[in-house]
Write an enzyme that holds these catalytic residues in place. Structure first.
Site, short mmCIF file in Angstrom:
data_model
loop_
_atom_site.label_atom_id
_atom_site.label_comp_id
_atom_site.label_asym_id
_atom_site.label_seq_id
_atom_site.Cartn_x
_atom_site.Cartn_y
_atom_site.Cartn_z
CG ASP A 78 -30.81 27.95 -3.61
OD1 ASP A 78 -31.18 27.63 -4.88
OD2 ASP A 78 -31.55 28.42 -2.92
CD GLU A 100 -37.04 30.44 -11.69
OE1 GLU A 100 -36.38 30.32 -10.75
OE2 GLU A 100 -37.24 29.92 -12.66
#
Length: 283
Positions: A58, A47
């Site tokens: 995040d 990724e």
């Protein structure tokens, strides 16, 4: 066959390991070296994070990586150029992970002026489909197999993104969490292809020492649903215990924050970071 589908078709009994890193961090020009090192060391799927100034899902490690990448001058256009340069060398699936804002911004800028889209089913009065078309075309040109867009509304995925992505043979991966209803999970399973990203908890990204009974119960509940798509478990995997729990309950595991931290600590030396990661996953 799309590389993502091929990976899972050929490894039904394997426990896969996928890694995430943010393009442009810790160095602007290190993307190719990191990817090729991962491939050489047996990582099944990669990724590649698209840096964004407001990555809501995040944790501090990946937020910090995105901030550094942007300061280094990383853009989606530069990332596509870096990926295109190694396209013929990369045999494993590359998945871009990023938010809608930079993708749509790139699409509007990248689409050649005056391009005739009259034969495209994606053409509408909105700029959305034109942006997605440009993004998908660049993904194919750069050897990218799919994308994960955490803030993509599912209705927009179905009505705008999926028709375009399908024409380019790209897989758009959706995320599920412990709070996702069974009805929605089955709807996602019925309308996606490739794999489902199973977030271990509703929290932001970051490492965890173990998965508690609540998370284990979530894993068992999803297992019992016998979904059509394979699943990869991510968020919080950093040691042998969390890795085993993920790999025992899905097709494999995705590690992000731990590897990003090690990559930064080793100044972008992916082999050194991988050595330390593998050591951590054995303990």
């Amino acid at each position: 066959m799309n590389k993502i589908n091929k990976l899972f078709a050929n490894n039904k009994d394997s426990k896969l390991l996928s890694l995430y890193f943010c393009a442009g961090c810790p160095t602007l020009d290190g993307t190719a070296d990191v990817i090729l090192a991962m491939q050489r060391r047996g990582i099944a799927m990669i990724e590649v994070g698209i840096p964004f100034s407001d990555p809501l899902a995040d944790g501090p490690v990946i937020q910090g990586a995105a901030t550094k990448a942007l300061k280094n001058g990383m853009t989606l256009r530069k990332l596509f150029a870096q990926l295109a340069a190694i396209k013929d060398e990369v045999k494993i699936p590359l998945v871009l992970m990023g938010y809608l804002n930079p993708i749509l911004h790139y699409g509007i800028e990248a689409l050649p002026k005056g391009r005739d889209l009259s034969r495209s089913p994606a053409q509408t009065s909105s700029l959305w489909p034109r942006s997605i078309e440009a993004f998908c075309q660049s993904c194919v040109d750069a050897g990218v197999s799919g994308a994960i867009i955490p803030d993509l509304p599912f209705d927009d995925y179905l009505n705008i993104v999926k028709p375009v992505a399908d024409r380019y043979d790209l897989r758009i991966t959706m995320l599920i969490t412990p709070e996702t209803s069974e009805e929605r999970i089955r709807f996602i399973d019925d309308n996606t292809d490739g794999f489902i990203y199973m977030v271990s908890s509703a929290a932001i990204t970051g490492t965890q020492k173990s998965f508690d009974e609540q998370k284990q119960a979530y894993f068992r509940r999803i297992n019992a649903m016998n979904l059509r798509n394979p699943r990869m478990i991510g968020f919080g995997i950093s040691n042998a215990q969390t890795l085993k729990a993920a790999q025992d309950n899905a097709a494999g595991a995705i590690i992000g924050s731990k590897f990003v931290t090690l990559l930064n600590e080793n100044n972008g030396n992916a082999d050194a970071a991988l050595d330390q990661l593998f050591d951590a996953l054995r303990s």
